[in-house]
Scaffold this active site. Sequence first.
Site, PDB file in Angstrom:
ATOM      1  N   GLU A  91      18.032 -55.930 -32.138  1.00  0.00           N
ATOM      2  CA  GLU A  91      17.984 -56.124 -33.878  1.00  0.00           C
ATOM      3  C   GLU A  91      19.345 -55.900 -34.840  1.00  0.00           C
ATOM      4  OE1 GLU A  91      13.039 -55.172 -33.845  1.00  0.00           O
ATOM      5  OE2 GLU A  91      14.465 -53.232 -34.447  1.00  0.00           O
ATOM      6  N   CYS A 104      24.457 -54.242 -40.499  1.00  0.00           N
ATOM      7  CA  CYS A 104      24.625 -52.619 -39.491  1.00  0.00           C
ATOM      8  C   CYS A 104      24.137 -53.918 -37.850  1.00  0.00           C
ATOM      9  CB  CYS A 104      22.991 -52.555 -39.855  1.00  0.00           C
ATOM     10  SG  CYS A 104      22.254 -50.928 -38.888  1.00  0.00           S
ATOM     11  N   CYS A 111      18.520 -48.109 -25.288  1.00  0.00           N
ATOM     12  CA  CYS A 111      19.881 -47.384 -25.471  1.00  0.00           C
ATOM     13  C   CYS A 111      19.719 -45.807 -24.433  1.00  0.00           C
ATOM     14  CB  CYS A 111      19.776 -45.837 -27.061  1.00  0.00           C
ATOM     15  SG  CYS A 111      21.202 -45.341 -27.552  1.00  0.00           S
ATOM     16  N   CYS A 115      17.176 -38.917 -28.249  1.00  0.00           N
ATOM     17  CA  CYS A 115      17.273 -38.572 -29.672  1.00  0.00           C
ATOM     18  C   CYS A 115      15.387 -38.934 -30.109  1.00  0.00           C
ATOM     19  CB  CYS A 115      18.246 -39.649 -30.972  1.00  0.00           C
ATOM     20  SG  CYS A 115      19.373 -39.389 -30.415  1.00  0.00           S
ATOM     21  N   CYS A 118      13.996 -41.349 -32.657  1.00  0.00           N
ATOM     22  CA  CYS A 118      14.907 -42.215 -32.903  1.00  0.00           C
ATOM     23  C   CYS A 118      13.866 -43.537 -31.976  1.00  0.00           C
ATOM     24  CB  CYS A 118      15.864 -42.602 -32.491  1.00  0.00           C
ATOM     25  SG  CYS A 118      16.691 -43.770 -32.530  1.00  0.00           S
ATOM     26  N   SER A 217      26.271 -38.880 -36.079  1.00  0.00           N
ATOM     27  CA  SER A 217      24.981 -37.917 -36.650  1.00  0.00           C
ATOM     28  C   SER A 217      24.263 -36.665 -36.010  1.00  0.00           C
ATOM     29  CB  SER A 217      23.830 -39.240 -36.213  1.00  0.00           C
ATOM     30  OG  SER A 217      24.342 -40.465 -36.008  1.00  0.00           O
ATOM     31  N   LEU A 218      24.857 -35.459 -37.391  1.00  0.00           N
ATOM     32  CA  LEU A 218      24.772 -34.547 -36.900  1.00  0.00           C
ATOM     33  C   LEU A 218      23.297 -33.229 -36.709  1.00  0.00           C
ATOM     34  CD1 LEU A 218      26.394 -31.546 -36.369  1.00  0.00           C
ATOM     35  CD2 LEU A 218      26.999 -31.193 -38.302  1.00  0.00           C
ATOM     36  N   CYS A 336      16.661 -46.780 -40.642  1.00  0.00           N
ATOM     37  CA  CYS A 336      17.609 -46.245 -39.873  1.00  0.00           C
ATOM     38  C   CYS A 336      16.552 -45.303 -38.761  1.00  0.00           C
ATOM     39  CB  CYS A 336      18.099 -44.951 -39.956  1.00  0.00           C
ATOM     40  SG  CYS A 336      19.905 -45.339 -40.764  1.00  0.00           S
TER      41      CYS A 336
HETATM   42  N1  SAH Z   1      23.823 -43.999 -31.445  1.00  0.00           N
HETATM   43  C1  SAH Z   1      24.646 -43.988 -32.636  1.00  0.00           C
HETATM   44  C2  SAH Z   1      24.213 -45.049 -33.585  1.00  0.00           C
HETATM   45  C3  SAH Z   1      23.050 -45.671 -33.779  1.00  0.00           C
HETATM   46  S1  SAH Z   1      21.821 -44.269 -34.564  1.00  0.00           S
HETATM   47  C4  SAH Z   1      24.007 -42.770 -33.936  1.00  0.00           C
HETATM   48  O1  SAH Z   1      23.870 -42.222 -33.051  1.00  0.00           O
HETATM   49  O2  SAH Z   1      24.947 -43.019 -34.615  1.00  0.00           O
HETATM   50  C5  SAH Z   1      22.099 -44.738 -36.378  1.00  0.00           C
HETATM   51  C6  SAH Z   1      21.637 -43.237 -37.440  1.00  0.00           C
HETATM   52  O3  SAH Z   1      20.611 -42.846 -37.610  1.00  0.00           O
HETATM   53  C7  SAH Z   1      21.748 -42.251 -36.864  1.00  0.00           C
HETATM   54  O4  SAH Z   1      22.228 -41.801 -37.711  1.00  0.00           O
HETATM   55  C8  SAH Z   1      20.136 -42.274 -36.609  1.00  0.00           C
HETATM   56  O5  SAH Z   1      20.365 -40.145 -36.119  1.00  0.00           O
HETATM   57  C9  SAH Z   1      19.763 -42.448 -37.168  1.00  0.00           C
HETATM   58  N2  SAH Z   1      18.423 -42.008 -37.260  1.00  0.00           N
HETATM   59  C10 SAH Z   1      17.778 -41.731 -36.501  1.00  0.00           C
HETATM   60  N3  SAH Z   1      16.354 -41.964 -35.972  1.00  0.00           N
HETATM   61  C11 SAH Z   1      16.054 -42.175 -37.113  1.00  0.00           C
HETATM   62  C12 SAH Z   1      15.085 -41.595 -38.642  1.00  0.00           C
HETATM   63  N4  SAH Z   1      14.032 -42.550 -37.089  1.00  0.00           N
HETATM   64  N5  SAH Z   1      14.755 -42.043 -39.305  1.00  0.00           N
HETATM   65  C13 SAH Z   1      16.387 -41.796 -40.607  1.00  0.00           C
HETATM   66  N6  SAH Z   1      17.310 -41.998 -39.274  1.00  0.00           N
HETATM   67  C14 SAH Z   1      17.691 -42.112 -38.113  1.00  0.00           C
END
Ligand code: SAH
Length: 342
Positions: A91, A104, A111, A115, A118, A217-218, A336
């Site tokens: 997507e 985006c 993946c 996480c 996500c 992504s901290l 996101c």
């Molecule tokens: N793998 C990479 C890029 C993809 S995620 C990364 O982790 O940075 C893009 C962003 O969306 C990341 O900051 C991730 O932490 C955030 N994200 C993931 N799940 C989410 C959710 N349910 N709500 C809001 N942001 C989310």
Amino acid sequence: MKIDIRGLSEDQIIEFFEKKGFDSYRGRQVYEWIWRKSCYSFDEMTNISKDLRDVLDNHFVINHIQVDKIQKSFDGTIKNAVKLHDDHTVESVLIPTDDRTTACVSSQVGCSLDCKFCATSKLKRMRNLNPDEIYDQVVTINDQSLKYFNRPLSNIVYMGMGEPLMNYNNLIKSIEKISSDKGLNMSQKRIVVSTSGIPKMIKKLADENLKVNLALSLHSAIEETRNKIMPFSKKFSLEEIKNSLIYWYSKTKRKITFEYIVWKDINDSIEHINALVNYCKSIPSKVNLIEYNSIGDQNFESANQNMINLYKELLEKNKITVTVRRSRGKDIDAACGQLANK
Ligand code: SAH
């Protein structure tokens, strides 16, 4: 077996033509067709003779993506389900704001990270995207931006499905194509690569001499908490990540953006805020507080607004730039963390 011509460099295409006894400039023409002009059929290459097109047809295919389905949000966000040549789907999202259009893009099918918050992590990683498959997503969204918003695409974020730094070589090649005058000719300064934090690869990216920006992504600057919500991160301590970011800054002189979600009962405390402030103080950085988009998991719930305000207040008090990001495209699962090929 025919070869995908988009997997070849310009020099390799020129070499092919020279070996077949054609002029080398033919190779440059074909390269221009398949990249700058995004032409996906040899028949449409009108400045090339029929003989030559037949030769091409006999040796090559032109793999490319296809938009399978488009969904539009009430807020203008557009989500594309994109079909790859081998029938996998990823997507990509067009996000319009007053003064910009952001693409985006996905970097992997699924993946391999885990996480917990996500939706993409529920899909296992099937394969990496090729550079052309990333490039094509950008071209598609640029076309949509022109069509629906009357302006070209202005920004690109690698925040779709996948971990870009785990598809490193193709990431770099896609950035080069997007920014090349033989491709889309977009400024690298308008590109953000987002990573969950793989120290070795962050350093490698810093060494590339590109002008792209880095987001990390901290979500928690307390190791124990971060390991719980992003279990793969047990492999890399926050200290190690910090060192790689300090290296990034020393090489690029560009600030890192920390992406951070505040959840109820996970990181909604002063202790967590202080840990974030301290982490930020050791690295030239800014913070994006991003709204949590529910993926239907009971363990994750957005913290209340007061807590988010407190984060903002205390970061600012410590002279750390912070923005609170509103979510876009939630109604179509385009926000996101919601990309999951529904
Ligand atoms: N793998 C990479 C890029 C993809 S995620 C990364 O982790 O940075 C893009 C962003 O969306 C990341 O900051 C991730 O932490 C955030 N994200 C993931 N799940 C989410 C959710 N349910 N709500 C809001 N942001 C989310």
